[in-house]
Scaffold this active site. Structure first.
Site, mmCIF file in Angstrom:
data_model
loop_
_atom_site.group_PDB
_atom_site.id
_atom_site.type_symbol
_atom_site.label_atom_id
_atom_site.label_comp_id
_atom_site.label_asym_id
_atom_site.label_seq_id
_atom_site.Cartn_x
_atom_site.Cartn_y
_atom_site.Cartn_z
ATOM 1 C CB SER A 142 -68.066 -103.053 -32.390
ATOM 2 O OG SER A 142 -66.800 -102.994 -32.172
ATOM 3 C CB CYS A 199 -64.690 -101.512 -35.079
ATOM 4 S SG CYS A 199 -63.203 -102.869 -34.368
ATOM 5 C CG HIS A 223 -83.384 -101.690 -28.086
ATOM 6 N ND1 HIS A 223 -83.137 -101.568 -26.174
ATOM 7 C CD2 HIS A 223 -82.218 -101.183 -28.519
ATOM 8 C CE1 HIS A 223 -82.255 -100.901 -26.104
ATOM 9 N NE2 HIS A 223 -81.581 -100.208 -27.773
#
Lengths: 132, 132
Positions: free
Chosen positions: B67, B87, B72
């Site tokens: 996945s 996932c 950030h």
């Protein structure tokens, strides 16, 4: 204000939706992000293939000035997972995030949606999010 | 089995941590993803700059066979937000996700961490996640 991370798992998606075509999926994401007032600064979409060479799902992201969008598709399962995250550090983009999620969700015509709304801590006094 | 999405907001991160250098950040993420047994199929890292041309934060993602990872950074706030999503459609990669998150978290030396663990619905009978 806290960031907003929308997490949606779409089950029973329509076979005709753009789950196998990375170019169509990227175009859909770009278009709806712009319509929601969000700013795309980068994109990356990766197609997966089955062992026999046929197309499987796609994994893709948009990098946003406001944070990111991520999408994963499993056409053989009718499954799509979506993330729309806006940090809200400079401006409150929550309404744009909700609009974008709604538009993407609609494109896949899911029979069922599991949705989580996570408030993310940016150090601006959102202690309530720490215990989720 | 359900997918596992780890969401961590790191506050009070060390100024010396790799928050402004997208190449160092990408290398850190790649290395720790591999160490956690996850498979990188793509990466995209975008540096932001202040109006005076100095380096601000970085937004980056790794696309995984399992996945994705998203990061950030806001060095001026000592803030880093992390996502590690596996996932678990084919194999349970939850332990790898936890290991990767721990390694990335350690790299930033945060004073405080707000962590959310979201179980994601893959249609494999995880109704309990639908009401979160």
């Amino acid at each position: 204000m806290p960031g907003l991370h929308l997490i949606a798992d779409l089950l029973g998606c329509a076979p005709a939706s753009p789950m196998r075509d990375e170019a169509a999926l990227a175009a859909l994401c770009r278009r709806e992000a712009a319509a929601a007032g969000l700013t795309v600064v980068g994109e990356l979409f990766h197609p997966f293939t089955h062992d026999d060479g046929t197309r499987a799902g796609v994994t893709g992201v948009l990098l946003l000035a406001e944070s990111h969008v991520a999408i994963h598709t499993w056409p053989e399962r009718g499954l799509v997972t979506l993330d729309v995250y806006v940090c809200n550090v400079n401006d409150d983009r929550s309404a744009g995030a909700e609009r974008l999620l709604a538009a993407l969700r609609e494109a896949f015509v899911p029979a069922h949606v599991a949705l989580h709304r996570v408030r993310r801590d940016t150090g601006a006094g959102v202690a309530a999010s720490a215990d989720r």
